[in-house]
Design an enzyme around this catalytic site. Structure first.
Site, PDB file in Angstrom:
ATOM      1  N   ASP A 183      13.345 -28.208  27.396  1.00 23.32           N
ATOM      2  CA  ASP A 183      12.745 -29.530  27.200  1.00 23.32           C
ATOM      3  C   ASP A 183      11.446 -29.649  28.007  1.00 23.32           C
ATOM      4  O   ASP A 183      11.034 -28.691  28.664  1.00 23.32           O
ATOM      5  CB  ASP A 183      13.773 -30.605  27.601  1.00 23.32           C
ATOM      6  CG  ASP A 183      13.633 -31.874  26.767  1.00 23.32           C
ATOM      7  OD1 ASP A 183      12.493 -32.259  26.450  1.00 23.32           O
ATOM      8  OD2 ASP A 183      14.667 -32.480  26.446  1.00 23.32           O
TER       9      ASP A 183
ATOM     10  N   TYR B 240      25.657  -6.012  19.324  1.00 22.68           N
ATOM     11  CA  TYR B 240      25.883  -5.237  20.553  1.00 22.68           C
ATOM     12  C   TYR B 240      25.208  -3.881  20.511  1.00 22.68           C
ATOM     13  O   TYR B 240      25.183  -3.213  19.481  1.00 22.68           O
ATOM     14  CB  TYR B 240      27.386  -5.032  20.774  1.00 22.68           C
ATOM     15  CG  TYR B 240      28.124  -6.310  21.098  1.00 22.68           C
ATOM     16  CD1 TYR B 240      27.867  -7.010  22.266  1.00 22.68           C
ATOM     17  CD2 TYR B 240      29.076  -6.821  20.215  1.00 22.68           C
ATOM     18  CE1 TYR B 240      28.540  -8.196  22.565  1.00 22.68           C
ATOM     19  CE2 TYR B 240      29.759  -7.996  20.500  1.00 22.68           C
ATOM     20  CZ  TYR B 240      29.477  -8.677  21.682  1.00 22.68           C
ATOM     21  OH  TYR B 240      30.137  -9.841  21.966  1.00 22.68           O
TER      22      TYR B 240
ATOM     23  N   ASP C  71      23.501 -19.803  33.006  1.00 21.28           N
ATOM     24  CA  ASP C  71      22.780 -19.532  31.750  1.00 21.28           C
ATOM     25  C   ASP C  71      22.557 -20.852  31.004  1.00 21.28           C
ATOM     26  O   ASP C  71      23.107 -21.085  29.940  1.00 21.28           O
ATOM     27  CB  ASP C  71      23.641 -18.554  30.936  1.00 21.28           C
ATOM     28  CG  ASP C  71      22.998 -18.108  29.641  1.00 21.28           C
ATOM     29  OD1 ASP C  71      21.834 -18.444  29.396  1.00 21.28           O
ATOM     30  OD2 ASP C  71      23.698 -17.408  28.887  1.00 21.28           O
TER      31      ASP C  71
ATOM     32  N   LYS D 257      27.364 -14.464  35.443  1.00 19.75           N
ATOM     33  CA  LYS D 257      26.661 -15.428  34.578  1.00 19.75           C
ATOM     34  C   LYS D 257      27.662 -16.468  34.097  1.00 19.75           C
ATOM     35  O   LYS D 257      28.726 -16.113  33.588  1.00 19.75           O
ATOM     36  CB  LYS D 257      26.015 -14.710  33.392  1.00 19.75           C
ATOM     37  CG  LYS D 257      25.107 -15.631  32.575  1.00 19.75           C
ATOM     38  CD  LYS D 257      24.360 -14.898  31.474  1.00 19.75           C
ATOM     39  CE  LYS D 257      25.177 -14.731  30.226  1.00 19.75           C
ATOM     40  NZ  LYS D 257      25.682 -15.986  29.646  1.00 19.75           N
TER      41      LYS D 257
ATOM     42  N   LYS E 163      19.727 -22.141  29.766  1.00 16.58           N
ATOM     43  CA  LYS E 163      18.747 -22.106  28.664  1.00 16.58           C
ATOM     44  C   LYS E 163      18.054 -23.458  28.494  1.00 16.58           C
ATOM     45  O   LYS E 163      18.106 -24.089  27.433  1.00 16.58           O
ATOM     46  CB  LYS E 163      19.394 -21.685  27.350  1.00 16.58           C
ATOM     47  CG  LYS E 163      19.899 -20.247  27.344  1.00 16.58           C
ATOM     48  CD  LYS E 163      20.327 -19.811  25.951  1.00 16.58           C
ATOM     49  CE  LYS E 163      20.842 -18.392  25.902  1.00 16.58           C
ATOM     50  NZ  LYS E 163      22.172 -18.205  26.507  1.00 16.58           N
ATOM     51  N   PHE E 164      17.377 -23.900  29.548  1.00 17.54           N
ATOM     52  CA  PHE E 164      16.616 -25.153  29.472  1.00 17.54           C
ATOM     53  C   PHE E 164      15.588 -25.054  28.352  1.00 17.54           C
ATOM     54  O   PHE E 164      15.055 -23.969  28.079  1.00 17.54           O
ATOM     55  CB  PHE E 164      15.898 -25.410  30.804  1.00 17.54           C
ATOM     56  CG  PHE E 164      16.831 -25.721  31.941  1.00 17.54           C
ATOM     57  CD1 PHE E 164      17.395 -26.981  32.073  1.00 17.54           C
ATOM     58  CD2 PHE E 164      17.150 -24.748  32.882  1.00 17.54           C
ATOM     59  CE1 PHE E 164      18.252 -27.265  33.131  1.00 17.54           C
ATOM     60  CE2 PHE E 164      18.003 -25.029  33.932  1.00 17.54           C
ATOM     61  CZ  PHE E 164      18.560 -26.288  34.053  1.00 17.54           C
TER      62      PHE E 164
ATOM     63  N   ASP F  74      32.666 -16.564  29.700  1.00 18.10           N
ATOM     64  CA  ASP F  74      32.620 -17.785  28.892  1.00 18.10           C
ATOM     65  C   ASP F  74      34.033 -18.234  28.546  1.00 18.10           C
ATOM     66  O   ASP F  74      34.516 -18.011  27.431  1.00 18.10           O
ATOM     67  CB  ASP F  74      31.791 -17.542  27.620  1.00 18.10           C
ATOM     68  CG  ASP F  74      30.341 -17.201  27.939  1.00 18.10           C
ATOM     69  OD1 ASP F  74      29.889 -17.533  29.049  1.00 18.10           O
ATOM     70  OD2 ASP F  74      29.667 -16.603  27.091  1.00 18.10           O
TER      71      ASP F  74
HETATM   72  O1  S5P Z   1      20.025 -13.476  23.518  1.00 13.63           O
HETATM   73  C1  S5P Z   1      21.001 -13.761  24.187  1.00 13.63           C
HETATM   74  C2  S5P Z   1      20.892 -14.425  25.413  1.00 13.63           C
HETATM   75  C3  S5P Z   1      22.040 -14.680  26.150  1.00 13.63           C
HETATM   76  S1  S5P Z   1      21.840 -15.294  27.732  1.00 13.63           S
HETATM   77  N1  S5P Z   1      22.240 -13.399  23.763  1.00 13.63           N
HETATM   78  C4  S5P Z   1      23.383 -13.674  24.462  1.00 13.63           C
HETATM   79  O2  S5P Z   1      24.469 -13.291  24.013  1.00 13.63           O
HETATM   80  N2  S5P Z   1      23.294 -14.350  25.665  1.00 13.63           N
HETATM   81  C5  S5P Z   1      24.491 -14.718  26.441  1.00 13.63           C
HETATM   82  O3  S5P Z   1      25.151 -13.513  26.835  1.00 13.63           O
HETATM   83  C6  S5P Z   1      25.517 -15.537  25.673  1.00 13.63           C
HETATM   84  O4  S5P Z   1      25.299 -16.922  25.898  1.00 13.63           O
HETATM   85  C7  S5P Z   1      26.841 -15.069  26.269  1.00 13.63           C
HETATM   86  O5  S5P Z   1      27.163 -15.828  27.416  1.00 13.63           O
HETATM   87  C8  S5P Z   1      26.569 -13.653  26.712  1.00 13.63           C
HETATM   88  C9  S5P Z   1      27.081 -12.590  25.758  1.00 13.63           C
HETATM   89  O6  S5P Z   1      28.465 -12.626  25.668  1.00 13.63           O
HETATM   90  P1  S5P Z   1      29.310 -11.530  24.870  1.00 13.63           P
HETATM   91  O7  S5P Z   1      30.707 -12.022  24.989  1.00 13.63           O
HETATM   92  O8  S5P Z   1      28.808 -11.497  23.467  1.00 13.63           O
HETATM   93  O9  S5P Z   1      29.077 -10.207  25.577  1.00 13.63           O
END
Ligand code: S5P
Length: 263
Positions: free
Chosen positions: A94, A210, A89, A58, A91-92, A36
């Site tokens: 609608d 985490y 990613d 992703k 996340k649609f 990201d």
């Molecule tokens: O529940 C979720 C779903 C997703 S897809 N929690 C998340 O964190 N994500 C995605 O996973 C979020 O959009 C990000 O791109 C990634 C986690 O990133 P990190 O930097 O926290 O490991």
């Protein structure tokens, strides 16, 4: 008995799911990296470095400030040369008609390059049929967000159960879930990808939580770990961290298969 990735690769109806599990087995990696960042060059640089250690990249393509079609050409080339697949990613969330347009059209034309994308189930089943109209003829795969890693998520209980029920009705296109744990029995095959994975910290300031690769794969039966800032964040050595998470994810998988002792 827990099936191997290679055994499960044979079972999927969906071509993308089969290819992903074959890739996991070939590379001995169940690591999906979430990159990201907001600049093309930074994204491409990280992807080139982590490419050898991942099965899946992703993306959040809408955060790239200098997005252009050249980025997609380059990401596809890296996906070929390093042998990984691409998951946008998006996340649609609608109605079917709108998501079909968002998936196929606009600036990003996600369906033309992303092997996998995902959707919330809040709008009901039409979101799957809308996306399937576009994605199925291209052999793409869809993940449903059945749970979320963030604190206070509303995707729990009956919402999660209803999401699993929707997936069962569309097994040719829905390949699995974003969730923190395995949600179905061993007789059904859905891929579970778990975000919110980190070895060093327990969360961020904005509600992310985490867990370790061992926790999500061994204790919770997930298949793929999604790791973002744990790999590229805060001046980290991206290659070193990618190898560390790949090894942790693979070791957890071997433990789950009973090939390593869980101590
Ligand atoms: O529940 C979720 C779903 C997703 S897809 N929690 C998340 O964190 N994500 C995605 O996973 C979020 O959009 C990000 O791109 C990634 C986690 O990133 P990190 O930097 O926290 O490991």
């Amino acid at each position: 008995m827990v099936k191997t990735y290679a055994e499960r690769a044979e079972i999927f109806q969906n071509e993308t799911a089969r290819k992903l599990f074959q890739c996991i087995e070939r590379k001995k990696s169940n690591l999906c990296v979430a990159v990201d960042v907001t600049r093309k060059t930074e994204l491409l640089d990280i992807v080139d470095k982590v490419g050898p250690y991942i099965c899946l990249l992703k993306t959040h393509v809408d955060v790239i400030e200098d997005f252009d079609e050249d980025l997609i050409v380059k990401l596809r080339a890296l996906s070929e040369s390093h042998d990984f697949m691409i998951f946008e990613d998006r996340k649609f969330a609608d109605i079917g008609n709108t998501v079909a347009l968002q998936y196929s059209s606009g600036i990003y034309k996600i369906s033309s390059w992303a092997h996998i994308t995902n959707a919330h189930t809040i709008p009901g089943e039409g979101i799957i049929t809308g996306l399937a109209q576009i994605g199925k003829p291209l052999g793409r795969g869809l993940l449903l967000l059945a749970e979320m890693s963030s604190a206070g998520s509303l995707a729990t209980g009956s919402y999660t159960d209803a999401t699993v029920a929707m997936a069962r009705k569309h097994k040719d296109f829905v390949i699995g879930f974003i969730a923190g744990r395995k949600l179905t029995g061993d007789d059904e095959d859905f891929i579970v990808m778990s975000p919110g994975v980190g070895l060093d910290v327990s969360g961020d300031a904005l509600g992310q939580r985490y867990r370790t690769p061992e926790d999500v794969i061994v204790s919770s039966g997930s298949d793929i770990i999604i790791v973002g800032r744990g790999i590229y964040g805060n001046g980290r050595d991206v290659v070193k961290e990618a190898k560390r998470y790949r090894d942790a994810g693979w070791e957890a998988y071997l433990t789950r298969l009973g090939l390593l002792k869980d101590d």
